[in-house]
Write an enzyme that holds these catalytic residues in place. Structure first.
Site, PDB file in Angstrom:
ATOM      1  CG  ASP A  24      -2.151   0.865   1.258  1.00 13.80           C
ATOM      2  OD1 ASP A  24      -2.561   1.521  -0.078  1.00 13.80           O
ATOM      3  OD2 ASP A  24      -2.681   1.231   2.274  1.00 13.80           O
ATOM      4  CG  ASN A  72      -8.161  -2.165  -4.841  1.00 12.06           C
ATOM      5  OD1 ASN A  72      -7.223  -2.977  -4.750  1.00 12.06           O
ATOM      6  ND2 ASN A  72      -8.193  -1.056  -3.712  1.00 12.06           N
TER       7      ASN A  72
HETATM    8  C1  IPE Z   1      -5.294  -2.749  -0.126  1.00 14.18           C
HETATM    9  O1  IPE Z   1      -4.936  -1.382  -0.138  1.00 14.18           O
HETATM   10  C2  IPE Z   1      -5.226  -3.608  -1.169  1.00 14.18           C
HETATM   11  C3  IPE Z   1      -4.179  -3.722  -2.078  1.00 14.18           C
HETATM   12  C4  IPE Z   1      -2.917  -3.157  -1.751  1.00 14.18           C
HETATM   13  C5  IPE Z   1      -4.342  -4.366  -3.314  1.00 14.18           C
HETATM   14  P1  IPE Z   1      -6.125  -0.289  -0.364  1.00 14.18           P
HETATM   15  O2  IPE Z   1      -5.500   0.978  -0.254  1.00 14.18           O
HETATM   16  O3  IPE Z   1      -7.138  -0.527  -1.553  1.00 14.18           O
HETATM   17  O4  IPE Z   1      -6.959  -0.552   1.017  1.00 14.18           O
HETATM   18  P2  IPE Z   1      -7.905   0.627   1.835  1.00 14.18           P
HETATM   19  O5  IPE Z   1      -9.088   0.644   1.065  1.00 14.18           O
HETATM   20  O6  IPE Z   1      -7.262   1.759   2.100  1.00 14.18           O
HETATM   21  O7  IPE Z   1      -8.128  -0.169   3.166  1.00 14.18           O
HETATM   22  C1  IPE Z   2      -1.907   0.289  -3.535  1.00 16.69           C
HETATM   23  O1  IPE Z   2      -1.479   1.768  -3.459  1.00 16.69           O
HETATM   24  C2  IPE Z   2      -1.897  -0.527  -4.653  1.00 16.69           C
HETATM   25  C3  IPE Z   2      -3.321  -0.981  -4.846  1.00 16.69           C
HETATM   26  C4  IPE Z   2      -4.425  -0.931  -4.196  1.00 16.69           C
HETATM   27  C5  IPE Z   2      -3.647  -1.386  -6.405  1.00 16.69           C
HETATM   28  P1  IPE Z   2      -2.529   2.717  -3.397  1.00 16.69           P
HETATM   29  O2  IPE Z   2      -2.995   2.819  -4.691  1.00 16.69           O
HETATM   30  O3  IPE Z   2      -3.778   2.190  -2.316  1.00 16.69           O
HETATM   31  O4  IPE Z   2      -1.873   3.746  -2.677  1.00 16.69           O
HETATM   32  P2  IPE Z   2      -2.514   4.839  -1.734  1.00 16.69           P
HETATM   33  O5  IPE Z   2      -2.932   4.081  -0.287  1.00 16.69           O
HETATM   34  O6  IPE Z   2      -3.646   5.605  -2.382  1.00 16.69           O
HETATM   35  O7  IPE Z   2      -1.440   5.716  -1.297  1.00 16.69           O
HETATM   36 MG    MG Z   3      -4.092   2.440  -0.188  1.00 14.59          MG
END
Ligand code: IPE
Ligand code: IPE
Ligand code: MG
Length: 255
Positions: A24, A72
């Site tokens: 993340d 997502n």
């Molecule tokens: C969790 O990250 C999913 C992945 C890293 C693929 P998110 O960024 O989607 O999680 P939330 O929604 O903040 O909990």
């Molecule tokens: C994790 O990074 C990757 C996926 C969920 C695909 P994020 O895209 O959630 O990054 P932040 O949390 O917005 O920084």
């Molecule tokens: Mg995230």
């Protein structure tokens, strides 16, 4: 991906057998640099390579990476399309390299929501690498812990209706055998980068006794040193699985 698969690979019996990571922080990494989130996702893929390399070199048996959650899809359509395109391009580029490095690739998640082309590539990657033995790399794509438990129950119910599981007790083992991770050891070490301290519907059943490690490092900055810190923290903990500390220290029990 230059993986050193030679004789100097480190084996350490205190290492976690299975490391599961929520990668993340890609978006925030990019936003901090006044760049589009897409650049963060690209940088995130680069970080993955180094982590795979480290895990193979340290004889980690299973590495699971959460790439795309069942939640997502709620992101803006443009970001979802970008992530799908990046997923496809990464598979096209990396599958042969994984294979050359003796890595077995496996996907968990509901793949029926992906394009036919992507599903085909995923199946091809799994088939091509199925007999590899250096490490199992599990990519969680359109994965959710609730989905995993639902699909397990659905398959168990189907087998019961068909008479394949007569008078079978619903046991821990039966459920584990029907989860998408069947046959793999449960994760010993759970890592989440990006500063959030939540599980976000990742491997809910399988994380029952995982050691949890959270870091504020954003995923594109997560490197081999970051992983080493996480493993060091893991090794400093006493895993008790319900026993007392004394039982564990006296080796009166096998964990
Ligand atoms: C969790 O990250 C999913 C992945 C890293 C693929 P998110 O960024 O989607 O999680 P939330 O929604 O903040 O909990
Ligand atoms: C994790 O990074 C990757 C996926 C969920 C695909 P994020 O895209 O959630 O990054 P932040 O949390 O917005 O920084
Ligand atoms: Mg995230």
């Amino acid at each position: 991906m230059p993986v050193d698969d030679s004789n100097n690979r480190e084996s350490d019996s205190n290492n976690p057998r299975h490391i599961a990571i929520i990668m993340d922080g890609n978006g925030r990494w990019a936003q901090k640099r006044f760049m589009p989130r897409a650049i963060g996702h690209q940088a995130g893929v680069k970080a993955v390579r180094k982590i795979i390399e480290y895990c193979v070199n340290h004889k980690i048996e299973v590495l699971t990476l959460f790439a795309f959650s069942s939640e997502n899809w709620r992101r803006p359509a443009a970001e979802v399309s970008l992530l799908m395109a990046l997923f496809m391009a990464t598979l096209q580029r990396e599958i042969n390299k994984l294979d050359r490095n003796n890595i077995r690739l496996r996907f968990i998640g509901d793949r029926t929501e992906f394009s036919d082309k992507l599903q085909h590539k995923m199946a091809e990657g799994e088939a091509q690498t199925q007999n590899n033995t250096a490490m199992t790399l599990v990519i969680a794509a359109n994965y959710g812990g609730h989905w995993d438990i639902c699909q397990a129950f659905q398959r168990i119910a189907g087998k019961m209706a068909a008479g394949e599981l007569q008078n079978q007790v619903i046991s821990d083992e039966l459920i584990s055998q029907h989860l998408s991770t069947a046959g793999l050891p449960a994760p010993d070490l759970f890592i989440r980068s990006g500063g959030e301290q939540r599980v976000s519907n990742f491997m809910l059943w399988q994380l029952a006794y995982a050691e949890m490690y959270f870091t504020t490092t954003l995923w594109p900055d997560f490197d081999q040193n970051s992983l080493e810190d996480a493993i060091k923290s893991f090794k400093s903990r006493q895993r008790r699985f319900g026993h007392t500390s004394e039982q564990v220290l006296n080796k009166a029990v096998t964990l």
